[in-house]
Design a protein around this motif. Structure first.
Motif, mmCIF file in Angstrom:
data_model
loop_
_atom_site.group_PDB
_atom_site.id
_atom_site.type_symbol
_atom_site.label_atom_id
_atom_site.label_comp_id
_atom_site.label_asym_id
_atom_site.label_seq_id
_atom_site.Cartn_x
_atom_site.Cartn_y
_atom_site.Cartn_z
ATOM 1 N N PRO A 119 44.698 15.177 37.365
ATOM 2 C CA PRO A 119 43.974 14.016 36.817
ATOM 3 C C PRO A 119 43.343 13.179 37.931
ATOM 4 C CG PRO A 119 46.168 14.179 35.868
ATOM 5 C CD PRO A 119 46.108 15.151 37.010
ATOM 6 N N VAL A 120 42.175 12.603 37.651
ATOM 7 C CA VAL A 120 41.429 11.791 38.603
ATOM 8 C C VAL A 120 41.509 10.332 38.160
ATOM 9 C CG1 VAL A 120 39.138 11.354 39.598
ATOM 10 C CG2 VAL A 120 39.876 13.699 39.108
ATOM 11 N N GLY B 28 40.742 6.748 37.104
ATOM 12 C CA GLY B 28 39.598 6.145 36.425
ATOM 13 C C GLY B 28 38.973 7.009 35.341
ATOM 14 N N LYS B 29 39.363 8.270 35.249
ATOM 15 C CA LYS B 29 38.802 9.171 34.238
ATOM 16 C C LYS B 29 39.616 9.087 32.947
ATOM 17 C CE LYS B 29 35.619 10.851 36.853
ATOM 18 N NZ LYS B 29 34.240 10.566 36.629
ATOM 19 N N VAL B 30 38.959 9.421 31.843
ATOM 20 C CA VAL B 30 39.589 9.382 30.525
ATOM 21 C C VAL B 30 40.052 10.783 30.153
ATOM 22 C CG1 VAL B 30 39.162 8.945 28.072
ATOM 23 C CG2 VAL B 30 38.213 7.406 29.784
ATOM 24 N N TYR B 31 41.274 10.840 29.562
ATOM 25 C CA TYR B 31 41.862 12.109 29.130
ATOM 26 C C TYR B 31 42.414 11.931 27.723
ATOM 27 C CZ TYR B 31 41.412 13.062 34.070
ATOM 28 O OH TYR B 31 40.904 13.229 35.318
ATOM 29 N N MET C 161 41.151 17.394 28.981
ATOM 30 C CA MET C 161 39.888 16.721 29.287
ATOM 31 C C MET C 161 38.945 16.771 28.089
ATOM 32 S SD MET C 161 39.050 17.861 33.188
ATOM 33 C CE MET C 161 39.845 19.449 33.339
ATOM 34 N N ARG D 230 43.477 6.538 30.163
ATOM 35 C CA ARG D 230 42.754 6.490 31.441
ATOM 36 C C ARG D 230 43.798 6.342 32.543
ATOM 37 N NH1 ARG D 230 39.594 2.442 30.450
ATOM 38 N NH2 ARG D 230 37.838 3.717 29.868
#
Length: 157
Positions: free
Chosen positions: A98-99, A101-104, A118, A138
């Protein structure tokens, strides 16, 4: 014009002297025809108005405190949900890194285990392979998970 004669012997001079003063502003009644009207204060009404104003003000403050408590309760519920979802995510199958700030998307699989993906529920279309969508999340910079929305509620924090 008839003149009324005043019998001076019937006048109580001592009592009349009480009505005479060098400081007319200090007597409790108007001292001549042009004086301002003097009305006694209705102390009961004044106290009643003050008490009503005090109750109105304290009622407003109680309402404000109640609204603040409701906000705190909602925030506590959100934090509790956030902890529960974060614990599920850290025990879930995560087939990627997971990165921040990204949404999952968290799904419950048919075997009751969890999976972080993702791919959004809308992107699956008719081929939805999981038991249910649980939450959109997030990854925050402190590695906690912010809930964007759950299967039944959207969060705006």
């Amino acid at each position: 014009m008839s003149k009324n004669k005043v019998d001076i012997s019937k006048i109580d001079l001592e009592k009349e002297r009480e009505k005479i003063t060098d400081l007319p502003g200090l007597i409790e009644y108007a001292h001549h025809a042009g004086s301002a009207i003097i009305k006694p204060e209705d102390k009961g009404r004044i106290k009643g108005t003050a008490v009503a104003a005090m109750h109105d003000q304290t009622d407003r403050q109680f309402r404000q405190l109640y609204e603040q408590m409701q906000t705190l309760i909602e925030q506590a519920k959100y934090l509790k949900s956030r902890v529960e979802v974060s614990e599920r995510i850290y025990q879930a199958s995560v087939p990627f890194q997971p990165v921040i700030g990204k949404v999952y998307f968290l799904y419950k699989k048919k075997d009751n285990s969890d999976l972080l993906s993702m791919v959004s529920p809308e992107e699956w279309g008719k081929n939805f392979p999981y038991e249910s969508f649980e939450a959109e999340v997030r990854l925050m910079s402190d590695h906690t998970w912010e809930i964007v929305k759950t299967h039944n509620q959207e969060y705006n924090y």
